[in-house]
Design a protein around this motif. Structure first.
Motif, short mmCIF file in Angstrom:
data_model
loop_
_atom_site.label_atom_id
_atom_site.label_comp_id
_atom_site.label_asym_id
_atom_site.label_seq_id
_atom_site.Cartn_x
_atom_site.Cartn_y
_atom_site.Cartn_z
N ASP A 96 0.93 -1.15 -0.06
CA ASP A 96 0.13 0.03 -0.09
C ASP A 96 0.78 1.25 -0.18
N GLY A 97 0.40 2.42 -0.74
CA GLY A 97 1.26 3.42 -1.04
C GLY A 97 2.61 3.28 -1.55
N ALA A 98 3.04 2.43 -2.26
CA ALA A 98 4.28 2.17 -2.91
C ALA A 98 4.26 2.86 -4.05
N ASP A 99 5.46 3.36 -4.58
CA ASP A 99 5.31 4.51 -5.76
C ASP A 99 5.40 3.42 -6.99
N ALA A 100 5.36 3.95 -8.18
CA ALA A 100 5.15 3.54 -9.40
C ALA A 100 6.38 2.64 -9.92
N LEU A 101 7.71 3.17 -9.60
CA LEU A 101 9.03 2.29 -9.83
C LEU A 101 8.89 0.80 -9.61
N PRO A 102 8.66 0.68 -8.38
CA PRO A 102 8.89 -1.03 -8.28
C PRO A 102 7.83 -1.94 -8.96
N ARG A 103 6.79 -1.58 -9.52
CA ARG A 103 5.73 -2.08 -10.20
C ARG A 103 6.44 -2.67 -11.47
N GLY A 104 7.44 -2.09 -12.00
CA GLY A 104 7.95 -2.76 -13.16
C GLY A 104 9.14 -3.80 -12.79
N LEU A 105 9.62 -3.88 -11.58
CA LEU A 105 10.51 -4.77 -11.12
C LEU A 105 10.43 -6.38 -11.81
N THR A 106 9.35 -6.70 -11.57
CA THR A 106 9.11 -8.14 -12.12
C THR A 106 9.63 -8.37 -13.52
N ALA A 107 9.20 -7.58 -14.19
CA ALA A 107 9.76 -7.59 -16.02
C ALA A 107 11.06 -7.45 -15.76
N GLU A 108 11.91 -6.39 -15.00
CA GLU A 108 13.32 -6.24 -15.09
C GLU A 108 14.04 -7.36 -14.74
N ALA A 109 13.57 -8.08 -13.50
CA ALA A 109 14.20 -9.15 -13.01
C ALA A 109 14.19 -10.34 -13.77
N ILE A 110 13.06 -10.63 -14.47
CA ILE A 110 12.94 -11.69 -15.53
C ILE A 110 14.11 -11.23 -16.68
N ASP A 111 13.95 -10.03 -17.27
CA ASP A 111 14.78 -9.62 -18.35
C ASP A 111 16.31 -10.03 -17.85
#
Length: 410
Positions: free
Chosen positions: A202-217
């Motif tokens: 809750d309340g997290a900024d937008a940046l970490p939401r793309g972390l799953t795709a970056e980790a898979i990359d």
């Protein structure tokens, strides 16, 4: 002047290119902290200039050029003229010329991950350092993932960066003899990044939401870099198994849906096929590792899509193997749940009780599992207390709502 398009372009560059830019800036000087400051200044400058001048054709190259010159200005101001500075002065001119000719910013994220995994850096700081330097996460965002206070984690990161500069740790891939230790830390860093992006806070900024795709990359790049190593394939399979179920984790109304109740038609079967392929490929290499076992556990959870669920005792055996290779609190809690499915809630509770109490005081999955098993065994009062504890430790509103509903059913 406010320009939504310029702000979105800066956010996209931060999400997609932060690690690459930081790695390039740090590679010659070994000063990650100074590079972070210069990159932060460059993003601030972008928010000032892009609404006025327009978004550059190559935002990454623009940010790299500005950050590099900010570092040079700082060195000139302090009259620091060491060998690294002189080298960077020469490279700055070459890089600016290359940028002008349309060169792209290379991907140096994995190189920086291996730097952060150097044995001269304290082991507890390695994975958090990877997440901060390569993905731009701060200590507050990461602290929960590492069960550490933000202030303590912040101090570790500061010391680790100072160590890199003071020891002159080389920005290069390790020699074959050093690979096993360094590779394990890099795998852990990538998986920590995936887990941080997977969690809805809750309340997290937008940046970490793309972390799953970056980790898979990063996982795919690592598999390409080290095609004869099975554990990168195991990690990639594990992440793809989890990612395949993303759309089924929430109902149409946003409610949390546990794995055993998910609609399998909402799973991504292409990602599942990729995961199975990578897991089979790893299994042919003759070296079993913890990430391969975790991927095998996820594969077992997904087998019900074929109408042939894996026997409960098989999952118990997989968790026993995982704990033998790499003990962890999470694996112990999961094994207790597997035991409960195979042999009844009382057996599962006994396994939970065997975990040292001080290690699970604030570990939310332990209390959620304990509440579920107590409820299944008819111990309602204790189950309500465990649900309350799990709700208080959960950072996500949907999970809190689900646990609250389970408690009310008692």
């Amino acid at each position: 002047m406010s320009d939504p398009a310029a702000h979105q372009a800066a956010e996209r560059a931060a999400r997609e290119s932060y690690g690459r830019l930081l790695a390039i800036l740090s590679a010659r000087t070994h000063d990650i902290a100074a590079s972070e400051d210069a990159l932060s200044d460059a993003f601030a400058r972008a928010l000032e200039r892009w609404p006025v001048d327009g978004i550059p054709d190559k935002p990454d190259a623009w940010l790299l050029s500005v950050a590099r010159h900010r570092k040079l200005d700082a060195w000139r101001h302090t009259r620091v003229q060491d060998k690294a500075t002189q080298t960077l002065l020469l490279l700055a001119g070459e890089a600016d010329q290359a940028d002008a000719e349309g060169a792209t910013v290379p991907d140096e994220r994995l190189r920086l991950l291996f730097v952060c995994a150097h044995p001269a850096i304290d082991a507890p700081a390695r994975a958090p350092l990877m997440l901060q330097t390569v993905l731009g996460l701060d200590a507050a965002r990461m602290a929960g993932a590492f069960l550490t206070a933000p202030s303590t984690l912040g101090q570790r990161l500061v010391r680790a960066k100072a160590r890199i500069r003071a020891a002159g740790i080389p920005f290069e891939y390790p020699q074959p003899r050093d690979l096993p230790q360094r590779l394990q830390d890099v795998l852990d860093g990538i998986y920590a990044a995936y887990g941080t992006g997977w969690e809805d806070v809750d309340g997290a900024d937008a940046l970490p939401r793309g972390l799953t795709a970056e980790a898979i990359d990063l996982g795919r790049i690592l598999c390409h870099l080290m095609p004869d190593e099975p554990e990168p394939l195991g990690l990639l399979a594990l992440m793809l198994f989890c990612e395949s179920r993303t759309a089924a984790r929430r109902s149409d109304t946003g409610a949390y849906v546990p794995l055993d109740q998910q609609d399998i038609t909402r799973w991504n079967h292409e990602l599942l096929a990729q995961a199975e392929h990578h897991l089979r490929q790893a299994s042919t290499m003759g070296a079993l590792g913890a990430y391969q076992l975790e991927a095998a556990i996820q594969s077992a959870h997904c087998e019900r899509r074929a109408g042939a669920p894996v026997p409960p005792e098989t999952l118990v055996a997989l968790y026993n193997g995982l704990l033998a290779l790499r003990p962890s609190i999470g694996a112990q809690v999961s094994r207790a749940c597997a035991l409960a499915n195979a042999r009844g809630p009382d057996v599962g509770l006994q396994a939970l009780d065997a975990i040292p109490a001080d290690e699970v005081t604030n570990y939310q999955p332990f209390w959620a599992a304990r509440a579920h098993l107590l409820a299944a065994g008819g111990v309602r009062a204790a189950a309500r207390q465990a649900y309350d504890r799990a709700i208080g430790l959960s950072a996500n509103a949907a999970v809190r709502s689900y646990l609250g509903a389970m408690a009310q059913r008692l």
